[in-house]
Write a protein that holds these residues in place. Structure first.
Motif, PDB file in Angstrom:
ATOM      1  N   GLY A  50       0.910  -0.925   0.028  1.00 17.02           N
ATOM      2  CA  GLY A  50      -0.018   0.016   0.146  1.00 17.02           C
ATOM      3  C   GLY A  50       0.608   1.194  -0.097  1.00 17.02           C
ATOM      4  N   THR A  51       0.237   2.165  -0.688  1.00 17.97           N
ATOM      5  CA  THR A  51       0.683   3.747  -0.582  1.00 17.97           C
ATOM      6  C   THR A  51      -0.141   4.626  -0.147  1.00 17.97           C
ATOM      7  OG1 THR A  51       2.511   2.951  -2.373  1.00 17.97           O
ATOM      8  CG2 THR A  51       1.999   5.330  -1.786  1.00 17.97           C
ATOM      9  N   GLN A  52       0.224   5.527   0.416  1.00 13.76           N
ATOM     10  CA  GLN A  52      -0.407   6.785   0.806  1.00 13.76           C
ATOM     11  C   GLN A  52       0.252   8.096   0.690  1.00 13.76           C
ATOM     12  OE1 GLN A  52      -2.331   6.762   4.732  1.00 13.76           O
ATOM     13  NE2 GLN A  52      -2.765   4.674   4.900  1.00 13.76           N
ATOM     14  N   THR A  53      -0.577   9.091  -0.115  1.00 19.86           N
ATOM     15  CA  THR A  53      -0.029  10.362  -0.150  1.00 19.86           C
ATOM     16  C   THR A  53      -0.589  11.317   0.800  1.00 19.86           C
ATOM     17  OG1 THR A  53       0.373   9.958  -2.635  1.00 19.86           O
ATOM     18  CG2 THR A  53       0.511  12.326  -1.715  1.00 19.86           C
ATOM     19  N   ILE A  54       0.400  12.279   1.360  1.00 19.84           N
ATOM     20  CA  ILE A  54      -0.126  12.950   2.477  1.00 19.84           C
ATOM     21  C   ILE A  54       0.188  14.477   2.068  1.00 19.84           C
ATOM     22  CG2 ILE A  54       0.267  13.659   5.152  1.00 19.84           C
ATOM     23  CD1 ILE A  54       1.532  10.305   4.308  1.00 19.84           C
ATOM     24  N   SER A  55      -0.887  15.324   2.167  1.00 17.54           N
ATOM     25  CA  SER A  55      -0.473  16.660   1.805  1.00 17.54           C
ATOM     26  C   SER A  55       0.045  17.354   2.892  1.00 17.54           C
ATOM     27  CB  SER A  55      -1.967  17.240   1.427  1.00 17.54           C
ATOM     28  OG  SER A  55      -2.876  16.735   0.559  1.00 17.54           O
ATOM     29  N   PRO A  56       0.879  18.166   2.588  1.00 15.86           N
ATOM     30  CA  PRO A  56       1.780  18.881   3.708  1.00 15.86           C
ATOM     31  C   PRO A  56       0.915  20.062   4.094  1.00 15.86           C
ATOM     32  CG  PRO A  56       2.920  19.452   1.360  1.00 15.86           C
ATOM     33  CD  PRO A  56       1.638  18.452   1.143  1.00 15.86           C
ATOM     34  N   LEU A  57       1.142  20.663   5.435  1.00 16.29           N
ATOM     35  CA  LEU A  57       0.380  21.817   5.688  1.00 16.29           C
ATOM     36  C   LEU A  57       0.556  22.973   4.641  1.00 16.29           C
ATOM     37  CD1 LEU A  57       1.327  21.627   9.351  1.00 16.29           C
ATOM     38  CD2 LEU A  57      -1.003  21.378   8.423  1.00 16.29           C
ATOM     39  N   SER A  58      -0.534  23.595   4.459  1.00 13.70           N
ATOM     40  CA  SER A  58      -0.337  24.742   3.515  1.00 13.70           C
ATOM     41  C   SER A  58      -0.390  26.213   4.318  1.00 13.70           C
ATOM     42  CB  SER A  58      -1.468  24.752   2.545  1.00 13.70           C
ATOM     43  OG  SER A  58      -2.613  24.943   3.242  1.00 13.70           O
ATOM     44  N   GLU A  59      -0.503  26.406   5.257  1.00 14.49           N
ATOM     45  CA  GLU A  59      -0.328  27.232   5.946  1.00 14.49           C
ATOM     46  C   GLU A  59      -0.150  27.285   7.697  1.00 14.49           C
ATOM     47  OE1 GLU A  59      -5.275  27.801   7.490  1.00 14.49           O
ATOM     48  OE2 GLU A  59      -4.521  28.583   5.561  1.00 14.49           O
ATOM     49  N   GLU A  60       0.294  28.325   8.395  1.00 13.25           N
ATOM     50  CA  GLU A  60       0.953  28.209   9.568  1.00 13.25           C
ATOM     51  C   GLU A  60       0.089  27.436  10.487  1.00 13.25           C
ATOM     52  OE1 GLU A  60       3.326  30.580  13.070  1.00 13.25           O
ATOM     53  OE2 GLU A  60       2.510  31.614  11.312  1.00 13.25           O
ATOM     54  N   ASP A  61       0.657  26.253  11.152  1.00 13.13           N
ATOM     55  CA  ASP A  61      -0.038  25.489  12.329  1.00 13.13           C
ATOM     56  C   ASP A  61       0.920  24.702  13.148  1.00 13.13           C
ATOM     57  OD1 ASP A  61      -1.731  23.902  14.183  1.00 13.13           O
ATOM     58  OD2 ASP A  61      -2.661  22.804  12.168  1.00 13.13           O
ATOM     59  N   ASN A  62       1.193  25.517  14.310  1.00 14.22           N
ATOM     60  CA  ASN A  62       2.264  24.822  15.085  1.00 14.22           C
ATOM     61  C   ASN A  62       1.783  23.776  16.108  1.00 14.22           C
ATOM     62  OD1 ASN A  62       4.637  26.204  14.260  1.00 14.22           O
ATOM     63  ND2 ASN A  62       3.678  27.964  14.600  1.00 14.22           N
ATOM     64  N   THR A  63       0.510  23.531  15.989  1.00 15.24           N
ATOM     65  CA  THR A  63       0.040  22.206  17.026  1.00 15.24           C
ATOM     66  C   THR A  63       0.792  20.913  16.734  1.00 15.24           C
ATOM     67  OG1 THR A  63      -2.053  23.326  16.699  1.00 15.24           O
ATOM     68  CG2 THR A  63      -2.210  21.307  17.736  1.00 15.24           C
ATOM     69  N   ALA A  64       1.092  20.484  17.882  1.00 13.09           N
ATOM     70  CA  ALA A  64       1.693  19.266  18.089  1.00 13.09           C
ATOM     71  C   ALA A  64       0.611  18.184  18.179  1.00 13.09           C
ATOM     72  CB  ALA A  64       2.722  19.053  19.356  1.00 13.09           C
ATOM     73  N   ARG A  65       0.848  17.195  17.120  1.00  9.45           N
ATOM     74  CA  ARG A  65      -0.127  15.931  17.235  1.00  9.45           C
ATOM     75  C   ARG A  65       0.321  14.823  16.574  1.00  9.45           C
ATOM     76  NH1 ARG A  65      -2.620  19.697  13.285  1.00  9.45           N
ATOM     77  NH2 ARG A  65      -4.230  20.307  14.710  1.00  9.45           N
ATOM     78  N   ILE A  66      -0.502  13.688  16.816  1.00  7.82           N
ATOM     79  CA  ILE A  66       0.052  12.445  16.476  1.00  7.82           C
ATOM     80  C   ILE A  66      -0.879  11.866  15.440  1.00  7.82           C
ATOM     81  CG2 ILE A  66       0.697  10.063  17.108  1.00  7.82           C
ATOM     82  CD1 ILE A  66       1.118  11.131  19.869  1.00  7.82           C
ATOM     83  N   ASN A  67      -0.386  11.533  14.162  1.00  8.20           N
ATOM     84  CA  ASN A  67      -1.146  11.009  13.087  1.00  8.20           C
ATOM     85  C   ASN A  67      -1.148   9.644  12.773  1.00  8.20           C
ATOM     86  OD1 ASN A  67      -2.191  13.898  12.253  1.00  8.20           O
ATOM     87  ND2 ASN A  67      -0.110  14.025  12.079  1.00  8.20           N
ATOM     88  N   THR A  68      -1.977   8.946  12.840  1.00  8.90           N
ATOM     89  CA  THR A  68      -2.002   7.198  12.471  1.00  8.90           C
ATOM     90  C   THR A  68      -2.188   7.002  11.216  1.00  8.90           C
ATOM     91  OG1 THR A  68      -2.542   6.991  14.804  1.00  8.90           O
ATOM     92  CG2 THR A  68      -2.782   5.277  13.309  1.00  8.90           C
ATOM     93  N   PHE A  69      -1.312   6.310  10.603  1.00  5.23           N
ATOM     94  CA  PHE A  69      -1.631   5.713   9.275  1.00  5.23           C
ATOM     95  C   PHE A  69      -1.619   4.172   9.190  1.00  5.23           C
ATOM     96  CE2 PHE A  69       0.525   9.668   9.207  1.00  5.23           C
ATOM     97  CZ  PHE A  69      -0.080  10.484   8.345  1.00  5.23           C
ATOM     98  N   ALA A  70      -2.875   3.719   8.703  1.00  9.28           N
ATOM     99  CA  ALA A  70      -2.987   2.168   8.607  1.00  9.28           C
ATOM    100  C   ALA A  70      -2.988   1.609   7.050  1.00  9.28           C
ATOM    101  CB  ALA A  70      -4.205   1.851   9.422  1.00  9.28           C
ATOM    102  N   PHE A  71      -2.541   0.458   7.082  1.00 13.35           N
ATOM    103  CA  PHE A  71      -2.523  -0.233   5.598  1.00 13.35           C
ATOM    104  C   PHE A  71      -3.270  -1.736   5.898  1.00 13.35           C
ATOM    105  CE2 PHE A  71       0.537   2.630   5.593  1.00 13.35           C
ATOM    106  CZ  PHE A  71       0.588   3.437   4.260  1.00 13.35           C
TER     107      PHE A  71
END
Length: 754
Positions: A692-713
């Motif tokens: 599997g492959t996933q494409t993730i869009s980068p942040l387009s505007e300022e956002d300094n929030t720290a967060r954890i993102n989960t990616f599943a296949f």
């Protein structure tokens, strides 16, 4: 016992003073509870002279129960007296120059004289008289200690002239919230001295007001105007700054300094005019100093400061600061386990200091004495504090902002504040005597063991070749001065300190506070160790290999949090979590169920290296069963500026239905999601099949929030021994996140094969 100990200290001091005045009788201020002296003020006393007299009157009453009268010199009739301030009787001693807020304390055979220079000098003189000659102490932001004594005597024929080493002296610790502590220890606060302080560009010209209509006021970065810094060659920026200061100075005429300095971060202007100046002066410090000098010329009666920090730290090639401009140089890049005068990590700072000193005598230092990422972590730089301040003095530095933990409690906050305050006034003070006196006075009988504990920390830093990083954490030195074996050794000394103090609740609570850094270290390291020895987990089922939280751990965290609140801990790191938030983060760990990972403790190989200072568990971080939280320092595989390509060898073929992983996004620390993820499997480690492959869009505007993102296949029950995860790193910093010379980083944890 506390009162007895201080009485002995006072008697010893008086004996020493008497020994220095052999053959001269002491002066008796109070005899058998009866006052022998009056306090005399000048006929036209200043506000500070009057305050000093009333302070002395109050403390003599606290000590002896007797209260001397306060009279003016015009009503004086040859009584035995303590002359305060600029009295004619004290003129006989005013032969040696008092500098700035200095003072002298003098006596003949009968009278005492306390005279101050400018500002609060006379008040400083009274507090020094109380401490040095009457045995009073102000250890922290708690009530001052005063000995009980119906007989008060001081040496005859003394002359004690004291002038400050630095004209600006600030120690940034919780004790600064106590007004008397500040004056007692001759300290100053930026709020009292500066009309505008620190990183001030956007305080003067806020983007919310101006950027939409006048983007040209702001820095040109990567070919685009951005609200990151100001364009210092723009004429309107200059005029707005002058107009702002005219109004601000009018509203606050008592302010001594005004800061004109860049915001904390990168993004200096690269327009043609700014670049022209910077090219001639060797960097962006050129356009900054040119601008500050120009503004300062419009206010010749005012004093200005600007920051030599990050991209403005180097002195310019040709420009010199104006006569009313102070340079505040930062020492932020240096490690703290060695003195600044010799540490390799401070070579750049030393070069900058020498360079600035060659072109101006007006230098302040912005120094650091705490670990900003973990205020409670043991940070034993105590033995270098005096040497660092002496180094500043040797290089003609005029003032020091010693940045500790601010309003929140931190490692040895009371001692650091007390010691630094004394040294900022007199860099040649006997620091060992100051420390010993403080520990014995503040901790009572436990002081001896606190001293041994501090010495063990200092010795361990040296013998283990540990680094003290103001942006470190307790896990970084897990094989150094904060190893579990050494922690046990420190704990034994603190156990003895508790035993010595147990009959006095005040002393015992102070020992508990001093122990918070060690307990914090144990808790933080337990996250790292996890299911291993010293971790917070214990085996639950040998067959399944699952783990649960140790039964005593929730109560241990609760005790720690409760003591934090008692000690005055408001945040555990700069802009970090509160004790309640810390408790909540542990609660989340306690409720997290153990996930049986097919790849648990599997072998991992990486195509590109991780960043070792942030990845102490190395490759195994990805499969150790522990998941990281929003602090990138714990349980994340940190890869800087490169793709993460990780191959996991489970040892044998296993049926795989899902592969899941977490990535941290923390733009403030230049950590971003991957732009693409690819997962592959293999039975032989040679031929890989895409899963599997996933494409993730980068942040387009300022956002300094720290967060954890989960990616599943999800996989269709594939049999494989190897799993390969490829995470493509963001190729460059987003336009809104300018960090000069920095690359985007990836943080991955945990990779679950299910």
């Amino acid at each position: 016992m506390f009162r007895l100990m201080h009485t002995l200290i006072v008697l010893s001091a008086l004996l020493i003073n008497s020994a220095c005045n052999t053959g001269k009788a002491d002066i008796t201020l109070v005899a058998q509870g009866k006052v022998q002296h009056v306090i005399v003020l000048p006929a036209e006393a200043t506000k500070n002279e009057t305050k000093a007299a009333h302070l002395l009157q109050d403390y003599i009453r606290r000590i002896s129960g007797a209260q001397p009268d306060i009279i003016t010199e015009s009503n004086y009739q040859d009584q035995q007296a303590i002359f305060i301030g600029n009295t004619s009787h004290g003129e006989q001693y005013n032969t040696r120059k008092i500098k700035g807020e200095g003072f002298y304390i003098a006596s003949d055979d009968t009278h005492v004289f306390i005279h101050g220079g400018s500002g609060q000098g006379v008040i400083y003189g009274v507090y020094t008289f109380l401490e040095k000659y009457l045995g009073c102490r102000k250890y922290a932001n708690i009530p001052a200690y005063t000995p009980a004594n119906k007989n008060i005597r001081v040496p005859a024929r003394i002359f004690d002239l004291q002038n400050p080493q630095f004209i600006y002296r600030q120690v940034y610790y919780p004790a600064a919230n106590d007004p008397e502590y500040m004056v007692w220890h001759k300290l100053q606060q930026l709020d009292d001295l500066w009309g505008i302080w620190g990183h001030s560009f956007f305080k003067i010209i806020p983007p919310n007001t101006y950027f939409t209509t006048h983007p040209e006021y702001f820095s040109l970065v990567n070919g685009k105007r951005q609200p990151m810094q100001l364009c210092l060659s723009n004429e309107s920026v200059y005029q707005l700054t002058v107009d702002y200061l005219k109004k601000a100075i009018s509203n606050n005429p008592d302010a001594i300094y005004w800061s004109i300095a860049p915001n904390d971060g990168g993004g200096f202007c690269t327009c043609d005019n700014c670049q022209k100046t910077d090219a001639a002066e060797g960097g962006p410090q050129g356009s900054l100093l040119k601008f500050v000098n120009r503004v300062a010329s419009q206010f010749p009666q005012q004093q200005f400061t600007t920051l030599a920090y990050t991209y403005t730290s180097h002195p310019p090639k040709n420009l010199k600061p104006a006569d009313n401009v102070f340079i505040m140089l930062s020492s932020i890049d240096a490690y703290r386990h060695e003195p600044l005068r010799s540490a390799a990590s401070a070579a750049g700072f030393r070069k900058d200091l020498e360079g600035w000193a060659a072109i101006t005598p007006r230098i302040f230092i912005w120094d650091y004495t705490t670990q900003f990422t973990n205020y409670l972590a043991p940070f034993p730089d105590y033995n270098h504090l005096q040497d660092n301040l002496q180094y500043f003095a040797d290089n003609q530095v005029k003032g020091v902002f010693s940045q500790g933990s601010g309003a929140t409690y931190s490692d040895m906050a009371e001692l650091n504040s007390y010691l630094l305050a004394g040294l900022l006034w007199d860099v040649k003070a006997d620091s060992k005597a100051v420390i010993t006196g403080f520990l014995n006075g503040f901790y009572g009988k436990a002081g001896t063991f606190l001293d041994a504990y501090l010495q063990e920390l200092i010795t361990a830093v040296k013998t283990t070749h540990s680094k003290l990083d103001i942006y470190g954490n307790p896990v970084h030195n897990i094989k150094g001065y904060l190893s579990p074996a050494l922690i046990d050794k420190y704990a034994q000394l603190l156990d003895k300190a508790e035993a010595a103090a147990e009959t006095d609740t005040a002393f015992l609570n102070r020992v508990y506070n001093a122990r918070l850094p060690l307990e914090y270290t144990v808790l933080q390291q337990s996250k790292f160790f996890g299911n291993e020895q010293y971790g917070y987990l214990t085996a639950n089922n040998q067959e399944t290999g699952s783990f649960i939280v140790k039964p005593n751990w929730p109560a241990r965290v609760k005790r720690f949090v409760e003591q934090c609140k008692k000690a005055g801990v408001t945040e555990l790191a700069e802009e970090g979590m509160t004790p309640d938030a810390y408790a909540a983060s542990w609660d989340a760990l306690f409720t997290r169920k153990w996930i049986s990972n097919l790849a648990f403790h599997a072998a991992v190989t990486l195509a590109h290296p991780f960043t070792p200072e942030y990845t102490p568990k190395k490759e195994g971080t990805l499969v150790d069963g522990l998941t990281g939280d929003t602090d990138f320092s714990y349980n994340w595989l940190f890869t800087y500026g490169q793709d993460m390509i990780a191959t996991i060898d489970m040892g044998k073929n296993k049926s795989i239905n899902q592969i899941r992983m977490n990535f941290l996004q923390d733009p403030r620390h230049n950590i971003f999601n991957p732009v693409a993820l690819t997962v592959e499997t293999s039975a032989d480690g040679i031929t890989y099949q895409p899963a599997g492959t996933q494409t993730i869009s980068p942040l387009s505007e300022e956002d300094n929030t720290a967060r954890i993102n989960t990616f599943a296949f999800k996989l269709p029950a594939v049999n494989a021994r190897y799993v390969r995860v490829t995470a493509r790193c963001l190729p460059a910093m987003p336009a809104w996140r300018n960090a000069a010379g920095k690359k985007p980083a990836l943080c991955c944890d945990e990779v679950y094969v299910l």
